[in-house]
Design a protein around this motif. Structure first.
Motif, PDB file in Angstrom:
ATOM      1  N   VAL A 114       0.837  -1.201   0.000  1.00  0.00           N
ATOM      2  CA  VAL A 114       0.000   0.000   0.000  1.00  0.00           C
ATOM      3  C   VAL A 114       0.873   1.254   0.000  1.00  0.00           C
ATOM      4  O   VAL A 114       0.604   2.219  -0.734  1.00  0.00           O
ATOM      5  CB  VAL A 114      -0.953   0.016   1.212  1.00  0.00           C
ATOM      6  N   ALA A 115       1.940   1.239   0.821  1.00  0.00           N
ATOM      7  CA  ALA A 115       2.838   2.395   0.892  1.00  0.00           C
ATOM      8  C   ALA A 115       3.471   2.684  -0.468  1.00  0.00           C
ATOM      9  O   ALA A 115       3.556   3.837  -0.901  1.00  0.00           O
ATOM     10  CB  ALA A 115       3.919   2.144   1.945  1.00  0.00           C
ATOM     11  N   LEU A 116       3.904   1.632  -1.154  1.00  0.00           N
ATOM     12  CA  LEU A 116       4.531   1.811  -2.468  1.00  0.00           C
ATOM     13  C   LEU A 116       3.514   2.259  -3.517  1.00  0.00           C
ATOM     14  O   LEU A 116       3.839   3.039  -4.412  1.00  0.00           O
ATOM     15  CB  LEU A 116       5.193   0.501  -2.911  1.00  0.00           C
ATOM     16  N   SER A 117       2.269   1.756  -3.396  1.00  0.00           N
ATOM     17  CA  SER A 117       1.247   2.089  -4.390  1.00  0.00           C
ATOM     18  C   SER A 117       0.841   3.557  -4.341  1.00  0.00           C
ATOM     19  O   SER A 117       0.261   4.072  -5.304  1.00  0.00           O
ATOM     20  CB  SER A 117       0.006   1.217  -4.186  1.00  0.00           C
ATOM     21  N   LEU A 118       1.139   4.232  -3.236  1.00  0.00           N
ATOM     22  CA  LEU A 118       0.771   5.643  -3.108  1.00  0.00           C
ATOM     23  C   LEU A 118       1.443   6.511  -4.165  1.00  0.00           C
ATOM     24  O   LEU A 118       0.951   7.585  -4.508  1.00  0.00           O
ATOM     25  CB  LEU A 118       1.148   6.164  -1.712  1.00  0.00           C
ATOM     26  N   LYS A 233      -0.035  12.222   1.153  1.00  0.00           N
ATOM     27  CA  LYS A 233       0.447  10.888   0.803  1.00  0.00           C
ATOM     28  C   LYS A 233       1.839  10.635   1.377  1.00  0.00           C
ATOM     29  O   LYS A 233       2.161   9.504   1.786  1.00  0.00           O
ATOM     30  CB  LYS A 233       0.456  10.714  -0.718  1.00  0.00           C
ATOM     31  N   LEU A 234       2.661  11.671   1.438  1.00  0.00           N
ATOM     32  CA  LEU A 234       3.982  11.535   2.040  1.00  0.00           C
ATOM     33  C   LEU A 234       3.857  11.233   3.532  1.00  0.00           C
ATOM     34  O   LEU A 234       4.550  10.350   4.063  1.00  0.00           O
ATOM     35  CB  LEU A 234       4.801  12.815   1.827  1.00  0.00           C
ATOM     36  N   ILE A 235       2.970  11.952   4.222  1.00  0.00           N
ATOM     37  CA  ILE A 235       2.726  11.703   5.642  1.00  0.00           C
ATOM     38  C   ILE A 235       2.204  10.285   5.850  1.00  0.00           C
ATOM     39  O   ILE A 235       2.633   9.566   6.768  1.00  0.00           O
ATOM     40  CB  ILE A 235       1.708  12.727   6.209  1.00  0.00           C
ATOM     41  N   LEU A 236       1.294   9.856   4.984  1.00  0.00           N
ATOM     42  CA  LEU A 236       0.734   8.506   5.082  1.00  0.00           C
ATOM     43  C   LEU A 236       1.820   7.465   4.846  1.00  0.00           C
ATOM     44  O   LEU A 236       1.874   6.448   5.561  1.00  0.00           O
ATOM     45  CB  LEU A 236      -0.390   8.332   4.053  1.00  0.00           C
TER      46      LEU A 236
END
Length: 251
Positions: A114-118, A233-236
């Motif tokens: 999920v992190a990479l898909s952002l 998205k960076l914070i997430l």
């Protein structure tokens, strides 16, 4: 039920606010709330069940909001939702039977994806539809599989549904969001029963988290137009990777 101190519930409430805010602005709220519940000391299956309380209330609220705005396609939403229900029931049953360590490892792997898909670039919009009458054959197994995933872990389900609804059914993004929340609401109902029957829900913890997330979603809706999505998205991404590392260190 886990016996937390008042400060723990306050932290849970505040984190719910943060997750609700993130969920409205960028999506992926469960990517934060599920591992957070595990880190607070809940067994993986209990955390998984408890997390569904907030999912149920938020998707119900969003669905009612769409209907109030006269933005609906009930027949199509219901057909799509019912395709996911058998898989969701099987997924929920299976999730209550695997070992904590195995489930945590699966959560970590999902969090990384999920992190990479952002940061995957959005495709340029082509001609999309407001509704469909005939489903492509591929839609049936995909909706069954996505239902299983929803029942099993839920994390990132919104991204998967968006990919299917826009990529396979060719629905436009506004319709995708409308159908997405209704589908998740419907398939969360039977999965909730599975977690209730297997005693895998901490009601107090789930309700506190849900209230916090609802408030976070409410105030973030007022700010969402003023906030840079890339920054959120960076914070997430930072939050997800930090929690994944922390979760891995506890195994």
């Amino acid at each position: 039920m886990f016996d937390y101190a008042l400060t723990d519930y306050l932290l849970l409430f505040l984190f719910g606010n943060f997750a609700g805010f993130i969920n409205v602005v960028a999506g992926g709220g469960s990517t934060l709330t599920l591992p957070f519940l595990i880190l607070m000391g809940l067994d993986a299956s209990v955390a998984n069940g408890t997390n569904r309380i907030g999912i149920l209330t938020q998707t119900l609220s969003a669905s009612l909001s769409f209907r109030k705005s006269k933005f609906k396609d009930t027949n199509l939403s219901l057909k799509l939702a019912l395709l996911t229900v058998p898989g969701a029931i099987i997924g929920a049953i299976y999730s209550t039977r695997i070992k904590n360590e195995t489930f945590q490892l699966i959560v970590i792997v999902v969090m990384v994806f999920v992190a990479l898909s952002l940061f995957i670039p959005k495709s340029k919009k082509k001609e999309y539809l407001d509704t469909v009458t005939d489903f492509p054959v591929l839609a049936y197994p995909l909706m069954l599989l996505v239902g299983f995933y929803a029942g099993f872990i839920q994390v990132g389900i919104g991204f998967l549904l968006m990919a299917i609804l826009s990529g396979v059914l060719k629905l436009n993004i506004k319709r995708v969001n409308m159908h997405k929340v209704f589908i998740v609401f419907i398939n969360t109902i039977p999965t909730m029963f599975i977690f209730i029957l297997t005693d895998n829900i901490d009601w107090v913890t789930g309700i506190v988290l849900s209230i916090g997330a609802s408030l976070g979603a409410w105030w973030s809706a007022k700010l969402s137009l003023k906030i840079d999505e890339k920054f959120v998205k960076l914070i997430l991404f930072i939050a997800i990777t930090s929690m994944a590392i922390k979760l891995f260190s506890t195994m």
